[in-house]
Design an enzyme around this catalytic site. Structure first.
Site, PDB file in Angstrom:
ATOM      1  N   TYR A 273      14.975  -5.717  -3.044  1.00  0.00           N
ATOM      2  CA  TYR A 273      15.778  -4.546  -3.415  1.00  0.00           C
ATOM      3  C   TYR A 273      17.193  -4.604  -2.832  1.00  0.00           C
ATOM      4  CZ  TYR A 273      11.336  -2.404  -4.833  1.00  0.00           C
ATOM      5  OH  TYR A 273      10.139  -2.128  -5.430  1.00  0.00           O
TER       6      TYR A 273
ATOM      7  N   LYS B  85       3.071 -13.373  -0.129  1.00  0.00           N
ATOM      8  CA  LYS B  85       2.779 -14.276  -1.245  1.00  0.00           C
ATOM      9  C   LYS B  85       3.193 -15.675  -0.783  1.00  0.00           C
ATOM     10  CE  LYS B  85       1.683 -14.962  -5.634  1.00  0.00           C
ATOM     11  NZ  LYS B  85       0.308 -14.921  -6.118  1.00  0.00           N
TER      12      LYS B  85
ATOM     13  N   ASP C  14      -1.696 -10.387  -4.427  1.00  0.00           N
ATOM     14  CA  ASP C  14      -2.506 -10.170  -5.631  1.00  0.00           C
ATOM     15  C   ASP C  14      -3.971  -9.907  -5.266  1.00  0.00           C
ATOM     16  OD1 ASP C  14      -2.315 -12.750  -4.680  1.00  0.00           O
ATOM     17  OD2 ASP C  14      -2.168 -13.718  -6.627  1.00  0.00           O
TER      18      ASP C  14
ATOM     19  N   ASP D 222       6.052  -1.127  -1.639  1.00  0.00           N
ATOM     20  CA  ASP D 222       6.354  -0.093  -2.627  1.00  0.00           C
ATOM     21  C   ASP D 222       5.192   0.024  -3.615  1.00  0.00           C
ATOM     22  OD1 ASP D 222       7.684   1.758  -4.115  1.00  0.00           O
ATOM     23  OD2 ASP D 222       9.125   0.373  -5.004  1.00  0.00           O
TER      24      ASP D 222
ATOM     25  N   ASP E   7       1.949   2.910  -3.609  1.00  0.00           N
ATOM     26  CA  ASP E   7       1.709   3.778  -4.769  1.00  0.00           C
ATOM     27  C   ASP E   7       0.257   3.678  -5.224  1.00  0.00           C
ATOM     28  OD1 ASP E   7       4.224   4.842  -4.804  1.00  0.00           O
ATOM     29  OD2 ASP E   7       4.511   4.517  -6.955  1.00  0.00           O
TER      30      ASP E   7
END
Ligand code: NAD
Length: 362
Positions: free
Chosen positions: A146, A195, A227, A251, A255
């Site tokens: 970001y 990852k 994942d 993020d 959620d």
């Protein structure tokens, strides 16, 4: 007696009324434990616009500078009025601006499923252990995808876009230390999520987390690929206690876990800067349609108080007292509209009554 200075910044919509209940519970702690909290009220968002024609006025900045912690409500106006002068850019110029002003880099988001409310969770009932579920996410907020350079450009006759993901070892070390310190105190285990099979930033993440872990031999931790973590969070949520992760993964995963408790009205959160200064806010918005009807659930804001006592003031017993009082109130069957399903043993209550019941139990 040390005095703890709190900037109370309720914001818009339901912010003011849930903060009233949070203060009620704080006063109950003050009385029971003999502390002294000094609260000063500040304006932000649309409420600040009405007075100062600014969403984050200098007076509120000074209030933050004065305080030891910020207890924040939420900001924003009705969807139909988003284009008016008062509300346009409100979130960017208030909540995003205050986070930037305070330099917040670590975000904590608990997602708790109370066993008595397991039927409200998106998780299948059998996935929720008998004594409930609590997952705490530690998300890095200041670097990663970001905040890297974002470019759109032409190449070979077509449009391309590129976003740079950059992490420094110091930034990773800071949040890893934060999570390991908390895990040492609570005895919880950490899932560090990355990852690393593909990304260099993730390999650095792992390397630094391993280094930090050496100083905390008593803390149990594992590396997870993001994942796999997403999949197991749904299949086996009780495998997780603390999740430590970078900005983008945090993020998305937070959620996902925010759907577990069954109502936004149960979700607290906290953010910290490099000096450990904390801002505490519910995860939901200002819910303007539900404001000022004495129906909204104040629990998220009350749990923010527990987080503030624990993380900003080192008051573990007091934080537990609030968390237990919340749980007992739920056990006793009291429900605001978002939790109420007309089940046997449930009593529907308003915002103020929920605050009273929790304060009494503290
Ligand atoms: P919202 O989170 O305000 O509401 C979504 C749904 O959750 C609504 O049905 C609402 O009634 C319910 N809800 C939220 N908090 C609740 C509580 N404490 N108890 C019971 N139910 C609760 O999201 P929205 O409606 O999309 O946005 C409303 C305004 O809030 C907008 O202006 C938006 O920009 C702003 N917003 C602010 C923040 C923030 O301040 N951090 C976050 C999200 C949205």
């Amino acid at each position: 007696m040390p005095q703890y200075k709190i900037a109370l910044i309720p914001g818009d919509g339901i912010g003011e009324e849930v903060c009233v209940e949070a203060v009620k519970v704080l006063k109950a702690v003050e009385k029971k434990y003999g502390h002294s909290f000094e609260l000063k009220h500040g304006l932000i968002g649309g409420a600040a616009w009405d007075v100062h024609k600014s969403h984050f006025p200098d007076e509120t900045k000074s209030l933050c500078d004065w305080s030891d912690a910020v207890l924040f409500g939420s900001v924003g106006g009705p969807v139909a009025e988003q284009d008016t002068e008062k509300w346009i850019n409100c979130e960017r110029e208030s909540i995003l601006a205050i986070r930037k002003y305070l330099g917040l880099t670590v975000n904590l988001r608990p997602a708790q499923v109370f066993p008595e409310l397991a039927h409200l969770s998106v998780l299948k009932a059998e996935k929720v252990p008998e004594n409930g579920l609590e997952i705490l996410m530690f998300r890095e907020l200041s670097q990663g995808l970001y905040f890297g350079e974002h470019t759109t450009y032409e190449k070979d006759g077509q449009k391309h876009a590129r976003d740079i993901c950059d992490y420094s070892a110091d930034t990773i070390r800071f949040i890893a230390e934060f999570a390991f310190r908390a895990a040492k105190q609570s005895g919880k285990k950490i899932a560090s999520v990355d990852k690393a099979n593909v990304l260099d930033t993730s390999r650095l993440w792992r390397e630094v987390v391993d280094e930090v872990a050496k100083n905390y031999p008593e803390v149990s931790y594992e590396h997870w690929l993001v994942d796999n973590c997403a999949q197991q969070l749904v299949k086996n949520p009780d495998w997780f206690e603390y999740i430590l992760t970078e900005n983008l993964f945090g993020d998305i995963l937070s959620d996902l876990t925010s759907t577990f408790p069954g109502s936004l009205g149960l979700l607290a959160s906290a953010s910290f800067n490099q000096e450990g200064f904390g801002l505490y806010e519910p995860s939901g918005g200002s819910a303007p349609k539900r404001a000022n009807q004495n129906i909204i659930n104040p629990i998220a804001q009350i749990l923010c108080v527990a987080m503030m006592l624990r993380h900003s003031f080192g008051m573990e017993d007091e934080a537990i007292a609030i968390e237990k009082a919340v749980h007992q109130t739920i056990k006793d069957g009291y429900r605001t509209y978002d939790l109420y399903r007309e089940l046997e043993g449930e009593t529907k209550v308003g915002t103020d009554q929920m605050g009273d019941l929790i304060a009494e139990r503290v």
